[in-house]
Design a protein around this motif. Structure first.
Motif, PDB file in Angstrom:
ATOM      1  N   LYS A  51       0.793  -1.319   0.027  1.00 22.45           N
ATOM      2  CA  LYS A  51      -0.232   0.157  -0.066  1.00 22.45           C
ATOM      3  C   LYS A  51       0.749   1.368   0.010  1.00 22.45           C
ATOM      4  O   LYS A  51       0.674   2.264  -0.734  1.00 22.45           O
ATOM      5  N   LEU A  52       1.962   1.087   0.870  1.00 23.93           N
ATOM      6  CA  LEU A  52       2.717   2.287   0.789  1.00 23.93           C
ATOM      7  C   LEU A  52       3.469   2.482  -0.418  1.00 23.93           C
ATOM      8  O   LEU A  52       3.689   3.833  -0.714  1.00 23.93           O
ATOM      9  N   PHE A  53       3.815   1.456  -1.081  1.00 21.38           N
ATOM     10  CA  PHE A  53       4.498   1.861  -2.251  1.00 21.38           C
ATOM     11  C   PHE A  53       3.594   2.091  -3.645  1.00 21.38           C
ATOM     12  O   PHE A  53       3.911   2.954  -4.311  1.00 21.38           O
ATOM     13  N   THR A  54       2.315   1.784  -3.514  1.00 19.92           N
ATOM     14  CA  THR A  54       1.462   2.132  -4.422  1.00 19.92           C
ATOM     15  C   THR A  54       0.849   3.416  -4.407  1.00 19.92           C
ATOM     16  O   THR A  54       0.311   4.121  -5.100  1.00 19.92           O
ATOM     17  N   ASP A  55       0.636   3.696  -2.920  1.00 21.41           N
ATOM     18  CA  ASP A  55      -0.076   4.894  -2.636  1.00 21.41           C
ATOM     19  C   ASP A  55       0.865   6.135  -2.653  1.00 21.41           C
ATOM     20  O   ASP A  55       1.858   6.149  -2.229  1.00 21.41           O
ATOM     21  N   GLY A  56       0.382   7.024  -3.851  1.00 23.45           N
ATOM     22  CA  GLY A  56       1.204   8.090  -3.754  1.00 23.45           C
ATOM     23  C   GLY A  56       1.336   9.200  -2.759  1.00 23.45           C
ATOM     24  O   GLY A  56       2.019  10.093  -2.799  1.00 23.45           O
ATOM     25  N   ASN A  57       0.517   9.118  -1.673  1.00 27.80           N
ATOM     26  CA  ASN A  57       0.492   9.916  -0.646  1.00 27.80           C
ATOM     27  C   ASN A  57       1.723  10.175   0.151  1.00 27.80           C
ATOM     28  O   ASN A  57       1.973  11.405   0.504  1.00 27.80           O
ATOM     29  N   TYR A  58       2.707   9.351  -0.141  1.00 28.52           N
ATOM     30  CA  TYR A  58       3.806   9.751   0.923  1.00 28.52           C
ATOM     31  C   TYR A  58       5.225   9.867  -0.043  1.00 28.52           C
ATOM     32  O   TYR A  58       5.923  10.297   0.636  1.00 28.52           O
ATOM     33  N   TRP A  59       4.953   9.534  -1.448  1.00 25.70           N
ATOM     34  CA  TRP A  59       6.360   9.389  -2.079  1.00 25.70           C
ATOM     35  C   TRP A  59       6.590  11.150  -2.390  1.00 25.70           C
ATOM     36  O   TRP A  59       7.630  11.636  -2.192  1.00 25.70           O
ATOM     37  N   GLY A  60       5.505  11.819  -2.605  1.00 23.62           N
ATOM     38  CA  GLY A  60       5.839  13.250  -2.986  1.00 23.62           C
ATOM     39  C   GLY A  60       6.345  13.986  -1.932  1.00 23.62           C
ATOM     40  O   GLY A  60       7.458  14.341  -1.894  1.00 23.62           O
ATOM     41  N   PRO A  61       5.670  13.841  -0.706  1.00 26.73           N
ATOM     42  CA  PRO A  61       6.326  14.462   0.460  1.00 26.73           C
ATOM     43  C   PRO A  61       7.722  14.077   0.684  1.00 26.73           C
ATOM     44  O   PRO A  61       8.746  14.802   1.213  1.00 26.73           O
ATOM     45  N   ALA A  62       8.008  12.712   0.616  1.00 28.59           N
ATOM     46  CA  ALA A  62       9.208  12.109   0.918  1.00 28.59           C
ATOM     47  C   ALA A  62      10.213  12.491   0.019  1.00 28.59           C
ATOM     48  O   ALA A  62      11.277  13.136   0.495  1.00 28.59           O
ATOM     49  N   TRP A  63      10.000  12.717  -1.034  1.00 24.57           N
ATOM     50  CA  TRP A  63      11.033  13.419  -2.084  1.00 24.57           C
ATOM     51  C   TRP A  63      11.167  14.689  -1.893  1.00 24.57           C
ATOM     52  O   TRP A  63      12.458  15.323  -1.724  1.00 24.57           O
ATOM     53  N   THR A  64      10.098  15.701  -1.480  1.00 25.16           N
ATOM     54  CA  THR A  64      10.169  17.248  -0.828  1.00 25.16           C
ATOM     55  C   THR A  64      11.130  17.078   0.315  1.00 25.16           C
ATOM     56  O   THR A  64      12.006  18.094   0.206  1.00 25.16           O
ATOM     57  N   THR A  65      10.851  16.229   1.314  1.00 23.16           N
ATOM     58  CA  THR A  65      11.707  16.448   2.514  1.00 23.16           C
ATOM     59  C   THR A  65      13.041  16.026   2.158  1.00 23.16           C
ATOM     60  O   THR A  65      14.084  16.782   2.633  1.00 23.16           O
ATOM     61  N   LEU A  66      13.385  15.068   1.295  1.00 25.01           N
ATOM     62  CA  LEU A  66      14.827  14.894   1.067  1.00 25.01           C
ATOM     63  C   LEU A  66      15.379  15.916   0.157  1.00 25.01           C
ATOM     64  O   LEU A  66      16.638  16.206   0.662  1.00 25.01           O
ATOM     65  N   ARG A  67      14.669  16.840  -0.462  1.00 23.30           N
ATOM     66  CA  ARG A  67      15.477  17.857  -1.298  1.00 23.30           C
ATOM     67  C   ARG A  67      15.807  18.879  -0.150  1.00 23.30           C
ATOM     68  O   ARG A  67      16.636  19.517  -0.113  1.00 23.30           O
ATOM     69  N   ILE A  68      14.701  19.142   0.628  1.00 21.85           N
ATOM     70  CA  ILE A  68      15.053  20.222   1.597  1.00 21.85           C
ATOM     71  C   ILE A  68      15.955  19.823   2.403  1.00 21.85           C
ATOM     72  O   ILE A  68      16.889  20.685   2.715  1.00 21.85           O
TER      73      ILE A  68
END
Lengths: 278, 299
Positions: A51-68
């Motif tokens: 669910k975590l991998f298919t659900d896009g809910n977390y990937w966008g924020p994770a990428w943003t966090t990583l860049r920040i």
């Protein structure tokens, strides 16, 4: 200190470690639980990871966090090392005590205050809030942690090495890069890692300084768990724990190799042990 | 470092400018907004300093500032009790961390060398795991349908779930759990550096283990305890995350009140004065800490 480990010591250590690890262990175990109800164990499955991998809910924020975190920890490391250089090398200049005070103050202020203050500044300046403002905010508090760690190491550094480099014909900048930098590099790496982790983990300051459209992973997680238990958060937590463990073990192996003699100092979070010795 | 003046100025100037711009000026703004009045406008406070009218404008701005917000905060029981709750929460957490953390730090410091690093590493690891995750773990454990209640129910110890989540108990548990490493590390660092011969001397002079500990080791480890107390007390006083996830609304704490005043009520001047007062609350322990650590240095 080198003393006998008493039964009382063994007991408190065991209980302490159990206290620290049991909650994390429970999270990891339940992340493999198939049941929708978090607490009822049905059978092991990887459903929540899926669910975590298919659900896009977390990937966008994770990428943003990583860049920040990457940008702000690099900035914080550069600025923090500059602060350390100023604090340890430049004994006299106008406004030195204000400068030193400002490098320590963010460490002793609750995050709600720092966050509120920065937000009010951004609004007063009319800056559009988002990616950049969060980076500025994270850099501002992380650089102070970096400077505490690096300053402590530089205070121990033997200046004669750098002077020798100067005598051998290096300019002041070259002497710093060739003689001092290699010696303080472990501290800089540790400080960078701390800055990165602080930024990755930050919720309060981020919430104050972020703008529309920029959601970090902690913000997403916080809004999910406010309403209670979410099985996919268990899976996410397990992955974070795994990642942190890998990074910690790698970095400890690296520090062991590079500076075996400074075992204790390198393994404890530098900020706290330095504060203790300060 | 003998840098040319221009480079020297650059080295000082860049971090100095950054800190002035993003640390000092924001606080001046917070102070000035705390003296303003809330209005329904953008920005939601008045007066707003405008540089168009020159000095007269600045004077006009200054005359409109007052301490009304501070009067509101100090007179309203809700705010006062949340300050008291926060300070009480911070003091209790600090004490609990000290009582739990000291024996752990002591045990680590007296372990064999190669175990020390492993133990410190083990505690370090929990500390590096996300703060939110560590607090979330307690939601999983303490909830009405949480792990602890389930185990107790299935063992027949209780008939119905005990309310543990959203209580002060849960908040203290979460706070101690989250901040314990911050106590262990500095205490360990001090104990690790202690000269064993003083302890041995007291043993030779006829002290028992326990007597030696209380008369020699404990007083000598005060710098570490102070640093730990400081590292725990300050952030817990302004804590927002733990009380909002594990606590309930009937025990308001200042971090939450400030947050709500700003984000829910949109009363910026009030939020600003709450944070100014919170800073004042924290100045006392900071001054005390400075005082005690200076005294320790002098010794």
């Amino acid at each position: 200190m080198n003393r006998h480990l008493s039964w009382f010591g063994i007991t408190s250590l065991t209980l302490g470690l159990a206290f620290m690890y049991l909650p994390i262990l429970v999270l990891v175990i339940y992340s493999f639980n198939d049941s929708e109800m978090i607490t009822l164990w049905s059978h092991p499955s990887l459903r929540w990871y899926e669910k975590l991998f298919t659900d896009g809910n977390y990937w966008g924020p994770a990428w943003t966090t990583l860049r920040i975190s990457l940008v702000s920890s690099v900035l914080a490391t550069i600025l923090g090392v500059m602060i350390s250089l100023v604090v340890t090398r430049m004994r006299k200049f106008k406004g030195r005590s204000l400068f030193v005070g400002m490098t320590i103050a963010p460490l002793v202020l609750p995050e709600v205050i720092t966050g509120l203050a920065l937000l009010l500044l951004f609004i007063a300046m009319g800056v559009e809030r988002g990616f950049m403002t969060v980076i500025i905010a994270h850099t501002t508090f992380a650089m102070c942690f970096v400077s505490v760690i690096v300053t402590a190491r530089m205070a121990e550094f033997d200046m004669s090495t750098e002077e020798a480099a100067r005598d051998l014909g290096c300019g002041p900048v070259m002497a710093f890069f060739h003689a001092t930098l290699p010696a303080i590099l472990p501290a800089i790496v540790a400080a960078f890692l701390l800055a990165f982790a602080l930024s990755l983990d930050n919720l309060v300051v981020t919430t104050f300084t972020t703008g529309p459209g920029i959601t970090t992973l902690p913000m997403r997680v916080f809004s999910e768990i406010r309403t209670g238990v979410k099985p996919e958060i268990n899976a996410l937590s397990t992955m974070v724990i795994l990642l942190v463990t890998c990074v910690a073990i790698t970095s400890s192996l690296l520090t062991k190799r590079s500076a075996a003699k400074r075992v204790a100092a390198a393994d404890s979070p530098p900020a706290t042990s330095q504060l203790a010795s300060a | 470092m003998n840098l040319p003046i221009s480079r020297r100025n650059l080295l000082i100037g860049i971090p100095y400018t950054w800190l002035m711009l993003f640390f000092l000026i924001p606080f001046v703004i917070v102070m000035s907004i705390s003296l303003s009045d809330p209005v329904i406008a953008i920005p939601p406070y008045s007066p707003v300093l405008s540089t168009n009218d020159g000095l007269a404008g600045v004077w006009n701005y200054l005359t409109q500032l007052d301490f009304e917000n501070f009067a509101i905060v100090l007179e309203d029981d809700v705010y006062l009790s949340s300050y008291l709750n926060s300070v009480q929460m911070a003091l209790t957490t600090t004490l609990l961390c000290l009582l739990l953390g000291y024996p752990i730090a002591y045990a680590i410091a007296s372990s064999p060398m190669h175990w020390k690093t492993r133990f410190i590493m083990a505690i370090n690891l929990t500390f590096w795991c996300s703060f939110l995750i560590r607090i979330y773990a307690w939601i999983v454990l303490l909830g009405n349908q949480g792990v602890v209640n389930n185990i107790l129910l299935s063992l027949g110890v209780i008939d119905s779930p005990i309310q543990m989540l959203n209580t002060d108990f849960a908040v203290y548990l979460g706070l101690v759990y989250a901040y314990l490493p911050l106590m262990i590390f500095p205490v360990y660092a001090t104990l690790e550096k202690l000269d064993n011969s003083v302890y041995e001397a007291s043993r030779d002079l006829g002290c028992s283990h326990i007597e030696s500990f209380f008369r020699v080791t404990l007083p000598l480890s005060r710098p570490g305890m102070l640093a730990g107390a400081f590292l725990v007390f300050v952030p817990v006083t302004g804590e927002y995350i733990v009380p909002s996830l594990l606590g309930n609304a009937s025990t308001p704490v200042i971090g939450r009140v400030l947050w709500n005043e700003f984000f829910s009520n949109g009363d910026w001047p009030l939020a600003a004065s709450i944070s100014v007062l919170l800073m004042l609350v924290l100045v006392l322990p900071i001054v005390l800490y400075q005082f005690f650590s200076n005294r320790n240095e002098e010794k």
